[in-house]
Design a protein around this motif. Structure first.
Motif, PDB file in Angstrom:
ATOM      1  N   THR A 767     -14.940   9.354  -6.724  1.00  0.00           N
ATOM      2  CA  THR A 767     -15.390   8.060  -7.252  1.00  0.00           C
ATOM      3  C   THR A 767     -14.332   7.441  -8.156  1.00  0.00           C
ATOM      4  O   THR A 767     -13.521   8.134  -8.763  1.00  0.00           O
ATOM      5  N   ILE A 768     -14.377   6.132  -8.198  1.00  0.00           N
ATOM      6  CA  ILE A 768     -13.597   5.378  -9.181  1.00  0.00           C
ATOM      7  C   ILE A 768     -14.602   4.799 -10.161  1.00  0.00           C
ATOM      8  O   ILE A 768     -15.477   4.028  -9.771  1.00  0.00           O
ATOM      9  N   PRO A 769     -14.520   5.151 -11.447  1.00  0.00           N
ATOM     10  CA  PRO A 769     -15.543   4.696 -12.397  1.00  0.00           C
ATOM     11  C   PRO A 769     -15.562   3.176 -12.510  1.00  0.00           C
ATOM     12  O   PRO A 769     -14.519   2.511 -12.460  1.00  0.00           O
ATOM     13  N   GLY A 770     -16.767   2.651 -12.659  1.00  0.00           N
ATOM     14  CA  GLY A 770     -16.908   1.212 -12.787  1.00  0.00           C
ATOM     15  C   GLY A 770     -16.217   0.658 -14.010  1.00  0.00           C
ATOM     16  O   GLY A 770     -15.817  -0.509 -14.033  1.00  0.00           O
ATOM     17  N   ASP A 771     -16.024   1.518 -15.021  1.00  0.00           N
ATOM     18  CA  ASP A 771     -15.396   1.051 -16.249  1.00  0.00           C
ATOM     19  C   ASP A 771     -13.921   0.706 -16.060  1.00  0.00           C
ATOM     20  O   ASP A 771     -13.295   0.154 -16.954  1.00  0.00           O
ATOM     21  N   LEU A 775      -9.693  -2.379 -17.656  1.00  0.00           N
ATOM     22  CA  LEU A 775      -8.284  -2.061 -17.935  1.00  0.00           C
ATOM     23  C   LEU A 775      -7.443  -3.319 -17.770  1.00  0.00           C
ATOM     24  O   LEU A 775      -6.962  -3.610 -16.668  1.00  0.00           O
ATOM     25  N   PRO A 776      -7.202  -4.061 -18.813  1.00  0.00           N
ATOM     26  CA  PRO A 776      -6.514  -5.349 -18.677  1.00  0.00           C
ATOM     27  C   PRO A 776      -5.038  -5.236 -18.355  1.00  0.00           C
ATOM     28  O   PRO A 776      -4.433  -6.189 -17.885  1.00  0.00           O
ATOM     29  N   SER A 777      -4.430  -4.041 -18.605  1.00  0.00           N
ATOM     30  CA  SER A 777      -2.981  -3.907 -18.402  1.00  0.00           C
ATOM     31  C   SER A 777      -2.624  -3.187 -17.111  1.00  0.00           C
ATOM     32  O   SER A 777      -1.446  -3.040 -16.791  1.00  0.00           O
ATOM     33  N   LEU A 778      -3.644  -2.736 -16.357  1.00  0.00           N
ATOM     34  CA  LEU A 778      -3.373  -1.923 -15.174  1.00  0.00           C
ATOM     35  C   LEU A 778      -2.559  -2.700 -14.143  1.00  0.00           C
ATOM     36  O   LEU A 778      -2.913  -3.805 -13.745  1.00  0.00           O
ATOM     37  N   LYS A 779      -1.428  -2.104 -13.704  1.00  0.00           N
ATOM     38  CA  LYS A 779      -0.553  -2.737 -12.720  1.00  0.00           C
ATOM     39  C   LYS A 779      -0.524  -1.973 -11.406  1.00  0.00           C
ATOM     40  O   LYS A 779      -0.462  -2.559 -10.341  1.00  0.00           O
ATOM     41  N   ASN A 780      -0.531  -0.655 -11.470  1.00  0.00           N
ATOM     42  CA  ASN A 780      -0.431   0.161 -10.262  1.00  0.00           C
ATOM     43  C   ASN A 780      -1.571   1.172 -10.213  1.00  0.00           C
ATOM     44  O   ASN A 780      -1.730   1.973 -11.128  1.00  0.00           O
ATOM     45  N   LEU A 781      -2.344   1.096  -9.150  1.00  0.00           N
ATOM     46  CA  LEU A 781      -3.419   2.056  -8.918  1.00  0.00           C
ATOM     47  C   LEU A 781      -3.189   2.662  -7.543  1.00  0.00           C
ATOM     48  O   LEU A 781      -3.340   1.992  -6.521  1.00  0.00           O
ATOM     49  N   VAL A 782      -2.777   3.933  -7.502  1.00  0.00           N
ATOM     50  CA  VAL A 782      -2.430   4.594  -6.242  1.00  0.00           C
ATOM     51  C   VAL A 782      -3.343   5.794  -6.074  1.00  0.00           C
ATOM     52  O   VAL A 782      -3.221   6.785  -6.775  1.00  0.00           O
ATOM     53  N   LEU A 783      -4.291   5.678  -5.163  1.00  0.00           N
ATOM     54  CA  LEU A 783      -5.231   6.752  -4.873  1.00  0.00           C
ATOM     55  C   LEU A 783      -5.205   7.016  -3.371  1.00  0.00           C
ATOM     56  O   LEU A 783      -5.994   6.462  -2.622  1.00  0.00           O
ATOM     57  N   THR A 784      -4.272   7.835  -2.945  1.00  0.00           N
ATOM     58  CA  THR A 784      -4.103   8.081  -1.518  1.00  0.00           C
ATOM     59  C   THR A 784      -4.566   9.486  -1.177  1.00  0.00           C
ATOM     60  O   THR A 784      -4.418  10.421  -1.953  1.00  0.00           O
ATOM     61  N   LYS A 785      -5.153   9.625   0.014  1.00  0.00           N
ATOM     62  CA  LYS A 785      -5.651  10.903   0.516  1.00  0.00           C
ATOM     63  C   LYS A 785      -6.668  11.499  -0.457  1.00  0.00           C
ATOM     64  O   LYS A 785      -6.523  12.614  -0.943  1.00  0.00           O
ATOM     65  N   THR A 786      -7.682  10.727  -0.750  1.00  0.00           N
ATOM     66  CA  THR A 786      -8.748  11.161  -1.640  1.00  0.00           C
ATOM     67  C   THR A 786     -10.074  11.109  -0.888  1.00  0.00           C
ATOM     68  O   THR A 786     -10.123  10.758   0.295  1.00  0.00           O
ATOM     69  N   ARG A 787     -11.163  11.418  -1.610  1.00  0.00           N
ATOM     70  CA  ARG A 787     -12.500  11.293  -1.038  1.00  0.00           C
ATOM     71  C   ARG A 787     -13.245  10.083  -1.590  1.00  0.00           C
ATOM     72  O   ARG A 787     -14.457  10.001  -1.520  1.00  0.00           O
ATOM     73  N   CYS A 800      -0.260  -5.137  -3.087  1.00  0.00           N
ATOM     74  CA  CYS A 800      -0.311  -4.357  -1.857  1.00  0.00           C
ATOM     75  C   CYS A 800      -1.662  -3.664  -1.738  1.00  0.00           C
ATOM     76  O   CYS A 800      -2.051  -2.916  -2.615  1.00  0.00           O
ATOM     77  N   LEU A 801      -2.373  -3.929  -0.677  1.00  0.00           N
ATOM     78  CA  LEU A 801      -3.651  -3.304  -0.422  1.00  0.00           C
ATOM     79  C   LEU A 801      -3.544  -2.482   0.853  1.00  0.00           C
ATOM     80  O   LEU A 801      -3.296  -3.015   1.924  1.00  0.00           O
ATOM     81  N   CYS A 802      -3.668  -1.185   0.732  1.00  0.00           N
ATOM     82  CA  CYS A 802      -3.580  -0.302   1.889  1.00  0.00           C
ATOM     83  C   CYS A 802      -4.885   0.470   1.991  1.00  0.00           C
ATOM     84  O   CYS A 802      -5.156   1.334   1.178  1.00  0.00           O
ATOM     85  N   LEU A 803      -5.737   0.132   2.952  1.00  0.00           N
ATOM     86  CA  LEU A 803      -7.043   0.748   3.075  1.00  0.00           C
ATOM     87  C   LEU A 803      -7.094   1.654   4.295  1.00  0.00           C
ATOM     88  O   LEU A 803      -7.063   1.200   5.426  1.00  0.00           O
ATOM     89  N   SER A 804      -7.115   2.940   4.042  1.00  0.00           N
ATOM     90  CA  SER A 804      -7.442   3.866   5.110  1.00  0.00           C
ATOM     91  C   SER A 804      -8.302   4.978   4.518  1.00  0.00           C
ATOM     92  O   SER A 804      -8.259   6.108   4.892  1.00  0.00           O
ATOM     93  N   SER A 805      -9.078   4.578   3.519  1.00  0.00           N
ATOM     94  CA  SER A 805      -9.938   5.490   2.784  1.00  0.00           C
ATOM     95  C   SER A 805     -11.377   5.291   3.221  1.00  0.00           C
ATOM     96  O   SER A 805     -11.762   4.254   3.722  1.00  0.00           O
ATOM     97  N   ARG A 806     -12.194   6.306   3.031  1.00  0.00           N
ATOM     98  CA  ARG A 806     -13.626   6.109   3.220  1.00  0.00           C
ATOM     99  C   ARG A 806     -14.110   5.090   2.204  1.00  0.00           C
ATOM    100  O   ARG A 806     -13.693   5.097   1.065  1.00  0.00           O
ATOM    101  N   ALA A 807     -14.959   4.210   2.615  1.00  0.00           N
ATOM    102  CA  ALA A 807     -15.377   3.144   1.709  1.00  0.00           C
ATOM    103  C   ALA A 807     -16.820   2.770   1.950  1.00  0.00           C
ATOM    104  O   ALA A 807     -17.341   2.911   3.044  1.00  0.00           O
ATOM    105  N   SER A 808     -17.465   2.286   0.932  1.00  0.00           N
ATOM    106  CA  SER A 808     -18.822   1.793   1.055  1.00  0.00           C
ATOM    107  C   SER A 808     -18.855   0.349   0.589  1.00  0.00           C
ATOM    108  O   SER A 808     -17.918  -0.143   0.003  1.00  0.00           O
ATOM    109  N   GLU A 809     -19.978  -0.325   0.846  1.00  0.00           N
ATOM    110  CA  GLU A 809     -20.066  -1.717   0.459  1.00  0.00           C
ATOM    111  C   GLU A 809     -20.354  -1.871  -1.028  1.00  0.00           C
ATOM    112  O   GLU A 809     -20.143  -2.924  -1.597  1.00  0.00           O
TER     113      GLU A 809
END
Length: 1014
Positions: A767-771, A775-787, A800-809
């Motif tokens: 999971t990625i927490p809703g909080d 994060l107002p300063s976040l520039k790079n979020l790289v979560l590859t090969k996760t659940r 850059c948006l690269c989606l090959s992850s499991r995802a829900s609505e």
């Protein structure tokens, strides 16, 4: 090239600039035959590849003289492309241009790439009447002598391998030609300075020695003193000749790179450069030799080995000609001519080229570039500049240093003083020429210069800064001065770099002081002299000692405390593999930096606690947590200390520590616990604990590190960060890649300065927490090969948006992350989740990504099952900056919904089930310029396509034969069309487009079309 052309150069126009402009490609063609068809397609294809092309859009009336500008354009071009059409030979001007380019090819190595458009090479070779009859007519008007030269040019050009356009579509052919041209014009892998003069003659001489047309295998040596310009010359030759070989490699700084076990890495780099296979590995030098021999022996290669100083380096990289294919060339730069002695009979030819100093005229020009940023000195300084050149001679490095030193000094008195000082440097020795710049430094700057020259070149600049700052040498100001005077440079990865000649200067200064008074041997950089100066009780004023020996066991070299009693001033000590014994109380009071790699497990030293130590490097040592050598530090390096199980409880004594590195990727560290005392490191800024697979938790006291900006816990067993991490209000970067991380703290949004989160291969992260939206300063979020199953809403700053992850609505709204630059979400598992919609929330503006050069959103859904993209629209007005959207490998995507109106480019590739692309909402906007759709076999409709009047480029290939393309005659801006034959007709029998209604320069280009009307 005929048609109509004004004979006045003032009124004549071309597609690019005026006479004197350098072009990359010159097109030679018969206007009425191909100007508005094939030549136009080729011209725009080359332009779209960023290639500068000269094309004459006006032509010449019969009887007019050809403009000198045409000949100049040929001279200025790198490649000429003659297009031989049916009536080509009827144009005397086409033939005149051909003659000129073939003559220019002989003397200036101009590339000529012929295209046989609707004739055969035999026609051009005058074996048939196609061209022969036309030349017979020319003899009556031009005379036999001129026509004879044209005949020779025609016959000569047929010897060059070209293209036959009869059996290939124009679109495919123009792409092939553009690709070939790009190879010929390829950007060199070597960087060449802008300040170059007087190199042409030397380059030509080396090129002649290489003689790339010869089939023999040659070893060429470029030999000369340091700073004479060997490397620069080698780069120029490499840049000029690299396209003549199957594979090429230029390896810099062999001497530095091959120290210790580095020669093995040089072999690996060479193999990678030649065969391009990162998977190839070998364990020792002999294995590397066999690899080079077996893999290179059938290749014609060009290899440059820069700064070779020992025969063993050549033995490992280029021992025999049998290692290389026919026509190969090995070029070596060196200061030591003797390195070639063993190879004189190992190659077909082994030749040596000696690099000489610049003559006075060229030296003055080079000096002017550095001192005045121009090709010549201003009149007021011409005489003074000549006098400077007389003093320093023609050594390029000396010219650069002295010129940089005098740059901006506009007072004649300063120059006169400089010349007076230079009179003391009577010898033309490099040291004397460079000594002036050294003397100009103040005492602190001189100490920094000598430190770098003797033992710090190649070090990351931040490490010696700690030492210099603690010793009162003012490193920030000092390094700035050295940079301005070209005495030091900051190279790749922020490492200090100094030219060999300058290092020799610094070391000669130290060595001469030592010869005068051995007590002043205050810097020792040679391996054999490191322990000697200690054991022999020499050098009471020594401030630095360097000894590195990976092949001697620690018990063989033991230094006792008495050895250091007469060295109270030492502030830098490197003693790889050595051991200490005795009582060291009150010793090393000035020691700031201890580099002690391979520190022994047990030693007899007592009271070893240098009170002023700021840098401690114990990499690859056998120490454990009971080792007692801890003290007040600013930088602590424990990389590779695999026996260390627990960080020492004495961490509380390290209150001043700003950086602690414990990284071990090849041999995982045994650390399983971080003590709670780590919270006492209140000044810690960078903490890296990597490769600790037994470490599962961090203590809550980690939250007390108020100054921490970087936290790296990659490749660890940590499953969850303590909640106290939210107190790290200075944290900017968090790396948890390859860890067992299962979730992030729910209150992570409180880390208001956090800019980067990396979670590559976090296989347990779900999971990625809703909080995270806070994060107002976040520039790079790289979560590859996760659940990760929830894909958050993305901010408008996304690049850059690269989606090959499991995802829900269901996804938290992170659209407030206005500074986010990069998001990657990938999943390599076998499970796919049916996801009906990718909302517009995921598409935001892209600015400044480190992943892509252009403003791009890349949706690469290899594993994610998508049925529709129902809407990518202006969510909360955040989409106004989107420029380019790429949708790639979405195997189950069926529909692309409405797109953001800010879009200027759209690429859709390899979407097997895609049936509809909806562009209808773009009809009211004039932004979309490029549309490319490839490998979508079920695509039957592109809605709104007929209203995109601003479209400049359309590429459609390998799509359904049922694809409906409307009448596109209103597309006035279209410059490039590339549509394959399958999409040119509708199954209903209706024409795709009325191309005759379009401007001639905008006609459709087809690949493999069977339609005779096209």
């Amino acid at each position: 090239m005929e048609s109509k052309r004004s004979s006045s150069p003032k009124t004549r126009s071309t597609s690019h600039g005026s006479s004197g402009t350098e072009y990359e490609v010159f097109l030679n063609f018969r206007g009425p035959d191909t100007r508005n068809t094939f030549t136009n397609c080729l011209y725009h294809t080359l332009l779209n590849k960023g290639i500068s092309v000269f094309i004459d859009n006006q032509g010449i009336d019969v009887g007019e003289e050809i403009s000198p500008e045409i000949f100049q354009a040929i001279n200025d071009s790198k490649i000429c492309i003659p297009i031989f059409s049916r009536d080509y030979a009827s144009s005397s001007w086409c033939l005149c241009e051909l003659e000129h380019m073939m003559q220019h090819r002989k003397t200036n190595e101009l590339e000529v790439l012929p295209i046989f458009y609707d004739v055969k090479p035999s026609d051009v070779k005058l074996e048939t009447g196609v061209y022969k009859d036309a030349l017979t007519l020319h003899k009556k008007e031009r005379g036999a002598e001129i026509v004879q030269r044209w005949e020779e040019a025609l016959k000569e050009v047929t010897k060059i391998k070209g293209w036959d356009a009869k059996n290939i579509g124009h679109g495919e052919l123009t792409h092939l030609i553009a690709r070939k041209v790009l190879v010929k014009l390829k950007v060199s892998c070597v960087h060449i300075s802008d300040h170059l003069v007087g190199m042409d003659e030397s380059v030509d001489e080396v090129v002649n020695l290489l003689n790339v047309e010869s089939k023999d295998i040659r070893l060429i040596g470029i030999w000369g003193m340091g700073g004479i310009g060997k490397t620069t010359l080698a780069k120029l030759v490499y840049d000029k000749l690299s396209t003549n070989f199957d594979s090429c490699s230029f390896i810099s700084d062999i001497r530095e790179a091959s120290q210790g076990s580095g020669l093995l890495n040089v072999q690996r780099q060479l193999v990678f450069n030649i065969i391009g296979d990162m998977g190839v590995g070998f364990s020792n030098i002999d294995h590397g030799k066999n690899m080079i021999k077996n893999r290179f022996c059938r290749k014609k290669v060009l290899i440059f080995l820069d700064d070779v100083d020992h025969t063993r380096q050549l033995m490992a990289l280029a021992a025999k000609k049998e290692w290389y294919g026919s026509g190969s060339r090995i070029v070596v730069t060196t200061r030591d001519r003797s390195v070639f002695d063993q190879f004189l009979d190992q190659f077909d030819r082994c030749l040596i080229y000696e690099v000489k100093e610049l003559n006075n005229l060229v030296a003055l020009q080079l000096f002017s570039k550095y001192a005045f940023r121009s090709n010549s000195p201003p009149n007021a300084f011409l005489s003074l500049s000549k006098k400077v050149i007389e003093q320093i001679g023609g050594l390029p490095l000396a010219i650069e240093v002295i010129g940089s030193f005098l740059c901006g000094k506009n007072k004649e008195a300063v120059w006169q003083d400089t010349l007076e000082k230079m009179k003391f440097c009577q010898r033309r020795d490099v040291k004397e020429k460079l000594m002036l710049s050294y003397v100009a430094l103040d005492h602190q700057q001189q100490q920094i210069f000598l430190d770098i020259a003797c033992f710090l070149a190649g070090q990351h600049k931040s490490y010696p800064y700690y030492m210099w700052d603690d010793c009162g040498l003012f490193p920030n100001e000092g390094i700035d001065v050295l940079l301005l005077m070209s005495l030091v440079k900051i190279g790749e990865e922020n490492k200090l770099w100094m030219h060999d000649q300058l290092k020799d200067l610094g070391r000669s200064i130290v060595y001469e002081e030592y010869c005068k008074d051995p007590k002043k041997g205050y810097r020792v950089w040679r391996n054999q002299e490191g322990p000697n100066i200690v054991w022999q009780k020499k050098g009471t004023e020594t401030v630095a000692a360097y000894h590195s020996n990976f092949f001697v066991h620690s018990q063989d070299l033991v230094l006792i405390s008495e050895d250091f009693i007469k060295m109270p001033n030492i502030r830098f000590l490197e003693m790889c593999g050595l051991s200490l014994s005795g009582d060291f109380e009150d010793l090393f009071s000035e020691l700031r930096w201890l580099d002690w790699e391979d520190c022994p497990e047990e030693m007899q030293a007592t009271n070893f606690c240098p009170k002023n130590l700021v840098i401690l490097d114990l990499s690859w040592s056998n120490i454990d947590e009971h080792w007692g050598g801890w003290t007040q530090l600013k930088q602590l390096n424990l990389n590779g200390c695999h026996r260390l199980q627990v960080l020492p409880f004495e961490l509380g004594a390290l209150e001043a520590l700003t950086e602690m590195l414990i990284e071990s990727y090849y041999f995982p560290t045994s650390i399983s616990q971080v003590p709670s005392s780590i919270g006492a490191l209140v000044n810690l800024e960078h903490l890296a604990i990597c490769g600790a697979t037994h470490l599962t938790i961090l203590p809550n006291s980690i939250g007390m590190l108020k100054c921490l900006t970087e936290l790296d816990v990659s490749d660890t067993g940590i499953a969850e960060l303590p909640n106290t991490i939210i107190n790290l209000r200075s944290l900017k970067a968090l790396n948890m890649s390859h860890s067992c991380m299962q979730k992030l703290p729910e209150a992570i949004g409180m880390l208001e300065k956090l800019e980067e989160i990396y979670g590559v291969n976090c296989n347990w992260l779900e999971t990625i927490p809703g909080d995270i939206v806070r994060l107002p300063s976040l520039k790079n979020l790289v979560l590859t090969k996760t659940r990760v199953e929830n894909v958050p809403k993305l901010p408008q700053s996304l690049v850059c948006l690269c989606l090959s992850s499991r995802a829900s609505e269901k996804a938290p709204d992170i659209s407030n992350l206005v500074n986010l630059r990069s998001l990657e979400l990938c999943f390599t598992g076998s499970t796919t989740i049916g996801w009906k919609t990718i909302r517009g929330d995921f598409c935001r503006t892209m600015r400044g990504s480190r992943h892509v050069a252009k403003e791009t959103i890349d949706i690469a859904c290899c594993k994610l099952e998508l049925s529709t993209i129902s809407s990518i629209s202006s969510y909360s007005g955040c989409l106004r900056y989107i420029k380019r959207l790429e949708i790639i490998n979405c195997k189950n995507l069926r529909q692309i919904g409405q797109l953001p109106f800010s879009l200027t480019g759209l690429m859709v590739n390899n979407c097997n089930l895609l049936e509809v692309v909806d562009l209808s909402n773009l009809s009211n906007f004039k932004n979309l310029e490029d549309l490319e759709v490839w490998d979508c076999p079920r695509l039957v409709e592109i809605q709104g396509l007929d209203k995109l009047e601003s479209l400049e480029s359309l590429i459609i290939g390998r799509c359904s034969s049922w694809l409906c393309l409307p009448d596109l005659s209103n597309w006035k801006e279209l410059k490039m069309w590339d549509v394959d034959a399958l999409t040119t007709y509708l199954a209903r029998g209706k024409r795709v487009a009325q191309t005759e209604d379009l401007p001639l320069s905008h006609r459709l280009r087809l690949r493999g079309s069977a339609d005779p009307e096209f």
